[in-house]
Structures are given as C-alpha cells and as structure tokens.
Write an enzyme that holds these catalytic residues in place. Structure first.
Site, short mmCIF file in Angstrom:
data_model
loop_
_atom_site.label_atom_id
_atom_site.label_comp_id
_atom_site.label_asym_id
_atom_site.label_seq_id
_atom_site.Cartn_x
_atom_site.Cartn_y
_atom_site.Cartn_z
N GLU A 64 -3.29 -5.37 -2.87
CA GLU A 64 -3.78 -6.36 -2.10
C GLU A 64 -4.84 -5.87 -0.87
O GLU A 64 -5.36 -4.70 -0.85
CB GLU A 64 -2.65 -7.59 -0.99
CG GLU A 64 -2.09 -5.99 -0.23
CD GLU A 64 -2.82 -5.95 1.24
OE1 GLU A 64 -3.43 -6.95 1.64
OE2 GLU A 64 -2.19 -5.28 1.73
N LEU A 89 -6.49 -8.00 1.32
CA LEU A 89 -6.17 -9.15 2.49
C LEU A 89 -6.96 -7.91 3.62
O LEU A 89 -6.94 -7.41 4.04
CB LEU A 89 -5.11 -9.71 2.91
CG LEU A 89 -4.60 -9.86 1.76
CD1 LEU A 89 -2.90 -10.54 1.77
CD2 LEU A 89 -5.30 -10.80 0.44
N PHE A 114 -18.56 -3.11 8.65
CA PHE A 114 -17.83 -1.44 9.40
C PHE A 114 -19.16 -1.34 10.02
O PHE A 114 -18.68 0.53 10.09
CB PHE A 114 -17.61 -1.50 8.43
CG PHE A 114 -16.24 -2.18 7.28
CD1 PHE A 114 -14.72 -2.10 8.15
CD2 PHE A 114 -15.78 -3.38 7.43
CE1 PHE A 114 -13.76 -2.40 8.12
CE2 PHE A 114 -15.05 -4.33 7.02
CZ PHE A 114 -14.00 -3.85 7.51
N LEU A 115 -20.14 -1.73 10.44
CA LEU A 115 -21.41 -0.83 10.83
C LEU A 115 -22.11 -1.52 12.37
O LEU A 115 -23.08 -1.01 13.19
CB LEU A 115 -22.89 -0.92 9.73
CG LEU A 115 -23.31 0.81 9.82
CD1 LEU A 115 -22.36 2.05 9.69
CD2 LEU A 115 -25.02 0.29 9.03
N CYS A 118 -3.02 -1.50 9.14
CA CYS A 118 -3.76 -1.07 7.54
C CYS A 118 -4.61 0.29 7.92
O CYS A 118 -3.32 1.29 7.88
CB CYS A 118 -4.06 -1.89 7.33
SG CYS A 118 -3.16 -3.03 6.04
N GLY A 121 -18.18 0.33 18.70
CA GLY A 121 -17.68 -0.14 19.37
C GLY A 121 -16.28 0.70 19.71
O GLY A 121 -16.08 1.88 19.56
N THR A 125 0.55 -0.95 -0.10
CA THR A 125 0.24 0.15 -0.04
C THR A 125 0.35 1.28 0.36
O THR A 125 1.33 1.32 0.97
CB THR A 125 -0.30 0.30 1.23
OG1 THR A 125 -1.48 -0.70 1.09
CG2 THR A 125 -1.95 1.10 0.90
#
Length: 458
Positions: free
Chosen positions: A151, A153, A256-257, A267, A260, A125
């Site tokens: 990638e 991943l 991803f909603l 990353c 927490g 990245t």
C-alpha cells in the site's frame, strides 16, 4: 467477489471499506473485539477524513461486516493481510510476529476450500524476502497462492489513495512466467484498472522494496531540506526561499521539501530503520549507511526546537509553554513517532510547564504526557503562555490571527516548527517569532535582545 481483510487497523479498515465500495462482499477480521465492535457499529476508531462515511455505506449496503473468528473467512476467494509490522523492541528490524500468526491461523481454516483457487495478498510493509518465506507456509494448503501488493497510503488521504491510487504494484514469484493469480487480483481491482490506473507486475522482492525504498527516499528528502535549514540558520538565509527555488527543478519537485521539525508517524521512521536492518542482514549495510544520518538529522530538528525555546526564554523551568499539535501530521489522530509529542516531552524534561492541544489527537497525547498536560480548546491552551510552539500544521493553527492570539498569551513569543506562518505579519503584531531554517529577524532588522541560552536535554 468474496474478500477478507485480516488486520483492521488503519490500513486494513480503510482497505476493507474501500473494497466494499467497489462492490465486493467483504469481511474484516481483528483479534481486538473492541475494535471489531466499533467498526461493526459504524464508528471509526481513528480519525481519517471520509472514512466513517465510507464505513457506514459499506455496512448499510450489507457488503461489509467484521469478525474475530477466522472460521468466518474460510470461504473467501481473496484474503488481504493488513497486519502491522512495527519496529522490534530490541533493534531496528521489523517485527513480523503479527503477520506470521495471521498466516498460521488462516492456513488452519483454508482446507475448507477443498483446493479451490484462493489468493492471499500481503499489503503490509515488510523486509525483502518475507513474501517467499510466508508463501512456503501458506501455499502448502491446496489451491492457495500468495502475492504481495504494497500500500502507498498517506494519512489524511487514505480513502482517496485506496480508491484512486497512482499505481498498483503486484509482487509474484516470477514476473516472467504467466501467472493466473495476476488475473484474480485484476478482478478485485477491475474498477480501478478500468479507469486507467497503472499496474506493475514484478518479483516478490522488488514489490517489497518499492514500499520501503519509497519511504526511505521521502525521509531522505525531508532530512535533506532540514540539513539545508541548519545552514540557512547559520548563514542568515531563509530556507523557504531555498526550498521554493529547488522545487522548481522538475528533477527535484516541491513535495516533501518543506523544512521544519521533521517526519514522524507509523511508517517513515520504522520503515527507514527496518530498511537499514534488512540491508545489514543481506550484507549490504554500507550501501544505505547514509540513512543513519537521515534519521539523525530528523532527531536533531526536535532538539533544535528546545534550544530555540531556551534562547527565547532562558531557563525553561516553570515557564508556561503551549504546544499546538500532537498528531504527527494534520488530518490525523496518529501520535506514533510524533515530533510534536517528542518536543513536548523534551520541554517537560527541561522543567517547562507544558500544555498540548490538538483537534483530534488529545487521547494519544494524554497517554504519552499525562492527562493534566492536554487542553481541549486552542484559546484555553494559549491562555497565560510564555511561549507558543506550533508543531502540527492544522489549518486552525495556520489561520491564527496574530493580533487576537497576542491578547490570549502572557508573552508574545512563537516558534513556528512547520514554517507555515508569515513571520513579517507576526512581527508587525508584536511577536518575537523564530522559525526552523530562518534567521531570528530579516537582514537589516534588529533581533529582539537574546536571552543567554542554557543547557537543555538533547
């Protein structure tokens, strides 16, 4: 095909073993002799479901091996770059020194190919513009061409994501010009393409931006629901109700909603900050300035856990607090930017007697907090606790029985930092439980008598 993978950390090792699984002759290189020796012996140096079995199959087949010597890579047809690009020590930008060093070392041995077609493929990245800069160096060697193939991943699913990806992105100098390097990379990924995996060919800069943009968007989505969670706590709403209803909108989706303690890992945090730094360098910093607040919201969630602990216990000095989880996510031993360890460190700064447990990440926790702070077994870690804080949602923590767990602790108090426990069930078992984005108790149910909060480190 003969393939090399340079940099066999988490990304590179998984990629090397996966390419051997696809039938290629693969050699992985790293400058760390201990890592090379472990992999060559079939031992995974990190926890990733399914990886060690994949590694051992590759070694047993004779299609996979590892080295520290660049000379052994000289005759490979394709070279993948899996080097880390961590955040710079003195700023938000990405540190490209490992990548540039690898390019220089590779360029020194590639003349042995005598001009034969050779493809170098970046998977790291990187900020937009990096590919063209590296191409200017490596393509001075006759026959060598560079592509960028980011990638995507997910830790815990890396083997699956490599062998059955949702898309393959190819970055080339000019996507409007027919390029034989595309056909060469197609040959590497032929088994995947034959199964219908989508292939997207685009310019270098677009390919670079796909990855950092994806991570910045995912971070934004997490911080958005955590900002909503702050409103929910202030108004008495339940963030899990809000999140469930939002996710039913197919323009938004559920992933991803979940509110927490926020995101971490190797990353999202560093890629978001590198994106900010790159935008500043290109003179468009204001366009992505909102990402500073995305980062700030993420940090506030960690501080909020410490505030909740103080609300439940009062003065934290000397209080035994058990932290369930050290890895930044379940099914991983990665503690980079771990919210769990950050919260544990903040609790220690507030004077608490902290014990941390995790199924896989105790070594990383010991390096960060000290070996005296880690406990191997969940039951041993819970013994005598005044407060339990669940910060990594491993299955064994999600499945804890509240009645059994109550008998292990001194005081039945729980902070669910991942919103994975049923508050009603835990309250019925006699626990005082607080969750991020949920009121202290349901409407109409008296909250336990609150202890006056104290100042704690932010």
């Amino acid at each position: 095909m003969k393939i090399s993978v340079i940099g066999i950390g988490y990304l590179g090792a998984v990629h090397a073993a996966s390419m051997a699984e696809l039938g290629h002759d693969v050699i992985g290189l790293d400058v760390d002799p201990a890592r090379v020796a472990a992999l060559q012996a079939g031992r995974a140096p990190f926890h990733e479901p399914g990886f060690e079995e994949l590694l051992r199959r590759g070694l047993a087949s004779g299609r996979l091996r590892f080295t520290t010597d660049y000379e052994e890579l000289a005759h490979a047809d394709v070279h993948f770059l899996g080097l880390g690009t961590p955040q710079q020590a003195d700023g938000f930008g990405a540190d490209l020194s490992h990548l540039r060093s690898a390019i220089a070392s590779l360029a020194a041995v590639l003349p042995a190919r005598d001009g034969a077609a050779t493809l170098v493929v970046g998977k790291s990245t990187v900020p937009a513009g990096t590919s063209r800069s590296l191409a200017a160096t490596i393509e001075q060697v006759a026959g060598v061409r560079l592509m960028w193939n980011p990638e995507f991943l997910r830790e815990g699913f890396a083997v699956q994501d490599t062998l059955t990806p949702d898309r393959l992105v190819y970055g080339v100098p000019d996507p409007d010009v027919e390029d034989d390097r595309v056909a060469l990379l197609d040959a590497v990924y032929a088994p995947l393409l034959e199964h219908g995996v989508t292939r997207l060919v685009m310019g270098y800069e677009a390919a670079e931006l796909v990855k950092v943009s994806a991570n910045a968007f995912l971070a934004t989505k997490i911080s958005f629901i955590n900002a909503v969670a702050e409103m929910c706590e202030a108004t008495g709403a339940d963030v899990t109700d809000v999140s469930r209803a939002l996710g039913m909108d197919d323009r938004i989706g559920h992933k991803f909603l979940r509110a927490g303690v926020g995101y971490g890992g190797g990353c999202l945090p560093k890629d978001l900050r590198a994106f900010l730094a790159s935008a500043e360098e290109h003179g468009v910093g204001e366009a992505v300035g909102f990402l500073h607040e995305v980062d700030a919201v993420n940090q506030r969630r960690r501080a909020r856990v410490v505030t909740l602990a103080a609300e439940m216990l009062g003065d934290l000095a000397g209080r035994r607090i058990t932290v369930l989880g050290a890895a930044f996510k379940p099914d991983s031993d990665d503690v980079r930017e771990s919210p769990a360890l950050d919260v544990a460190a903040r609790l220690l700064e507030a004077g608490a007697d902290v014990r941390v447990t995790d199924p896989e990440a105790l070594a990383g926790a010991a390096r960060r907090l000290g070996p005296e702070r880690v406990v191997a077994g969940t039951e041993d870690a819970l013994a005598g606790a005044d407060l339990v804080v669940l910060l990594t949602e491993w299955r064994e923590y999600r499945d804890l029985d509240p009645a059994t767990t109550r008998r292990l602790v001194d005081m039945p108090r729980m902070i669910d930092g991942r919103n994975v426990l049923d508050p009603r069930q835990w309250r019925e078992a006699g626990w005082e439980i607080r969750s991020l984005g949920r009121a202290a108790a349901p409407r109409g149910v008296p909250s336990p008598e609150a202890t006056p909060s104290v100042l704690v480190p932010a």
